[in-house]
Design a protein around this motif. Sequence first.
Motif, PDB file in Angstrom:
ATOM      1  N   TRP A  28       0.836  -1.204   0.000  1.00 56.88           N
ATOM      2  CA  TRP A  28       0.000   0.000   0.000  1.00 56.88           C
ATOM      3  C   TRP A  28       0.868   1.250   0.000  1.00 56.88           C
ATOM      4  O   TRP A  28       0.508   2.258  -0.594  1.00 56.88           O
ATOM      5  CB  TRP A  28      -0.921  -0.018   1.218  1.00 56.88           C
ATOM      6  CG  TRP A  28      -1.676   1.245   1.408  1.00 56.88           C
ATOM      7  CD1 TRP A  28      -1.384   2.265   2.263  1.00 56.88           C
ATOM      8  CD2 TRP A  28      -2.863   1.647   0.709  1.00 56.88           C
ATOM      9  NE1 TRP A  28      -2.309   3.274   2.140  1.00 56.88           N
ATOM     10  CE2 TRP A  28      -3.234   2.908   1.190  1.00 56.88           C
ATOM     11  CE3 TRP A  28      -3.643   1.055  -0.286  1.00 56.88           C
ATOM     12  CZ2 TRP A  28      -4.349   3.596   0.716  1.00 56.88           C
ATOM     13  CZ3 TRP A  28      -4.757   1.734  -0.752  1.00 56.88           C
ATOM     14  CH2 TRP A  28      -5.098   2.989  -0.258  1.00 56.88           C
ATOM     15  N   SER A  29       2.018   1.203   0.651  1.00 55.77           N
ATOM     16  CA  SER A  29       2.880   2.383   0.779  1.00 55.77           C
ATOM     17  C   SER A  29       3.413   2.881  -0.558  1.00 55.77           C
ATOM     18  O   SER A  29       3.848   4.029  -0.654  1.00 55.77           O
ATOM     19  CB  SER A  29       4.055   2.081   1.718  1.00 55.77           C
ATOM     20  OG  SER A  29       4.827   1.016   1.188  1.00 55.77           O
ATOM     21  N   ASN A  73       0.494   1.437  -6.505  1.00 59.79           N
ATOM     22  CA  ASN A  73      -0.271   0.237  -6.163  1.00 59.79           C
ATOM     23  C   ASN A  73      -1.654   0.578  -5.609  1.00 59.79           C
ATOM     24  O   ASN A  73      -2.553  -0.260  -5.604  1.00 59.79           O
ATOM     25  CB  ASN A  73       0.463  -0.598  -5.111  1.00 59.79           C
ATOM     26  CG  ASN A  73       1.703  -1.266  -5.636  1.00 59.79           C
ATOM     27  OD1 ASN A  73       1.994  -1.251  -6.824  1.00 59.79           O
ATOM     28  ND2 ASN A  73       2.467  -1.850  -4.722  1.00 59.79           N
ATOM     29  N   GLN A  74      -1.829   1.793  -5.125  1.00 59.42           N
ATOM     30  CA  GLN A  74      -3.062   2.139  -4.425  1.00 59.42           C
ATOM     31  C   GLN A  74      -4.297   2.125  -5.315  1.00 59.42           C
ATOM     32  O   GLN A  74      -5.382   1.811  -4.850  1.00 59.42           O
ATOM     33  CB  GLN A  74      -2.906   3.486  -3.721  1.00 59.42           C
ATOM     34  CG  GLN A  74      -1.965   3.398  -2.545  1.00 59.42           C
ATOM     35  CD  GLN A  74      -1.783   4.715  -1.820  1.00 59.42           C
ATOM     36  OE1 GLN A  74      -2.549   5.662  -2.000  1.00 59.42           O
ATOM     37  NE2 GLN A  74      -0.754   4.785  -0.991  1.00 59.42           N
ATOM     38  N   THR A  89      -8.222   1.177   3.533  1.00 59.88           N
ATOM     39  CA  THR A  89      -9.463   1.237   2.773  1.00 59.88           C
ATOM     40  C   THR A  89     -10.694   0.918   3.615  1.00 59.88           C
ATOM     41  O   THR A  89     -11.799   0.884   3.097  1.00 59.88           O
ATOM     42  CB  THR A  89      -9.403   0.260   1.582  1.00 59.88           C
ATOM     43  OG1 THR A  89      -9.197  -1.058   2.068  1.00 59.88           O
ATOM     44  CG2 THR A  89      -8.315   0.657   0.585  1.00 59.88           C
ATOM     45  N   ASP A 146      -1.592  -6.724   1.316  1.00 64.53           N
ATOM     46  CA  ASP A 146      -0.974  -5.880   2.336  1.00 64.53           C
ATOM     47  C   ASP A 146      -2.015  -5.563   3.405  1.00 64.53           C
ATOM     48  O   ASP A 146      -3.004  -4.878   3.111  1.00 64.53           O
ATOM     49  CB  ASP A 146      -0.446  -4.579   1.725  1.00 64.53           C
ATOM     50  CG  ASP A 146       0.340  -3.731   2.709  1.00 64.53           C
ATOM     51  OD1 ASP A 146       0.308  -3.992   3.930  1.00 64.53           O
ATOM     52  OD2 ASP A 146       0.994  -2.779   2.254  1.00 64.53           O
ATOM     53  N   LEU A 166      -5.414  -1.465  -5.344  1.00 72.38           N
ATOM     54  CA  LEU A 166      -5.904  -1.861  -4.024  1.00 72.38           C
ATOM     55  C   LEU A 166      -7.218  -1.157  -3.680  1.00 72.38           C
ATOM     56  O   LEU A 166      -8.128  -1.771  -3.101  1.00 72.38           O
ATOM     57  CB  LEU A 166      -4.825  -1.597  -2.971  1.00 72.38           C
ATOM     58  CG  LEU A 166      -3.568  -2.456  -3.149  1.00 72.38           C
ATOM     59  CD1 LEU A 166      -2.413  -1.899  -2.321  1.00 72.38           C
ATOM     60  CD2 LEU A 166      -3.846  -3.915  -2.810  1.00 72.38           C
ATOM     61  N   ARG A 167      -7.354   0.104  -4.048  1.00 70.50           N
ATOM     62  CA  ARG A 167      -8.621   0.820  -3.824  1.00 70.50           C
ATOM     63  C   ARG A 167      -9.737   0.230  -4.682  1.00 70.50           C
ATOM     64  O   ARG A 167     -10.886   0.136  -4.239  1.00 70.50           O
ATOM     65  CB  ARG A 167      -8.456   2.305  -4.107  1.00 70.50           C
ATOM     66  CG  ARG A 167      -7.685   3.034  -3.018  1.00 70.50           C
ATOM     67  CD  ARG A 167      -7.378   4.472  -3.373  1.00 70.50           C
ATOM     68  NE  ARG A 167      -8.544   5.220  -3.810  1.00 70.50           N
ATOM     69  CZ  ARG A 167      -8.481   6.335  -4.549  1.00 70.50           C
ATOM     70  NH1 ARG A 167      -7.299   6.809  -4.932  1.00 70.50           N
ATOM     71  NH2 ARG A 167      -9.572   6.961  -4.901  1.00 70.50           N
ATOM     72  N   GLU A 226      -1.977  -3.414   5.556  1.00 69.45           N
ATOM     73  CA  GLU A 226      -2.127  -1.958   5.646  1.00 69.45           C
ATOM     74  C   GLU A 226      -3.148  -1.448   4.624  1.00 69.45           C
ATOM     75  O   GLU A 226      -3.844  -0.474   4.875  1.00 69.45           O
ATOM     76  CB  GLU A 226      -0.778  -1.253   5.451  1.00 69.45           C
ATOM     77  CG  GLU A 226       0.151  -1.424   6.631  1.00 69.45           C
ATOM     78  CD  GLU A 226      -0.445  -0.977   7.961  1.00 69.45           C
ATOM     79  OE1 GLU A 226      -1.023   0.149   8.022  1.00 69.45           O
ATOM     80  OE2 GLU A 226      -0.377  -1.745   8.923  1.00 69.45           O
ATOM     81  N   ALA A 227      -3.228  -2.083   3.458  1.00 67.95           N
ATOM     82  CA  ALA A 227      -4.223  -1.704   2.456  1.00 67.95           C
ATOM     83  C   ALA A 227      -5.622  -1.967   2.967  1.00 67.95           C
ATOM     84  O   ALA A 227      -6.524  -1.147   2.768  1.00 67.95           O
ATOM     85  CB  ALA A 227      -3.964  -2.463   1.153  1.00 67.95           C
TER      86      ALA A 227
END
Length: 144
Positions: free
Chosen positions: A94-95, A99-100, A140, A133, A103-104, A135-136
């Motif tokens: 996610w960092s 990639n976001q 979200t 991840d 992932l979103r 964290e993702a």
Amino acid sequence: MAHNDVMTHGNLLEPDPTRLPERPEAQAALDSATDPADVAAEYPDFSEAWAALAERALAAGEVVTAYAYARTGYHRGLDQLRKAGWRGSGPVPWSHRPNQGFLRSLAALARAAKRIGETDEWQRCSTFIADCDPEAAKATGLAE
């Protein structure tokens, strides 16, 4: 074999994190408040534009539209992940901002699936994002 050797060997078996390439033109357009529909039309493989469209549709209660946008962003992201060397498993951090979008899109797909009663898809997507991840999943809102 020493305990540390086992740990090192285990780490070698894990796939490296996949980081999608930067998309400066598309990112700049989206970051400058250009309508995500215009960004998606100009950069149809830019998952973050599709994620923004899906999130906007979810917020407006347009669940089927959100599902379609999210699925598009998800599939475009999968294509790019594969091109970047991802083999169906392993970290998608996610960092790393590029990639976001993927992932979103995945998170929006999970939410839309849940709202239309597609429980299996909800579960698959929720598990998948946490596997990519944790964290993702947190960022979200799919995990605490």
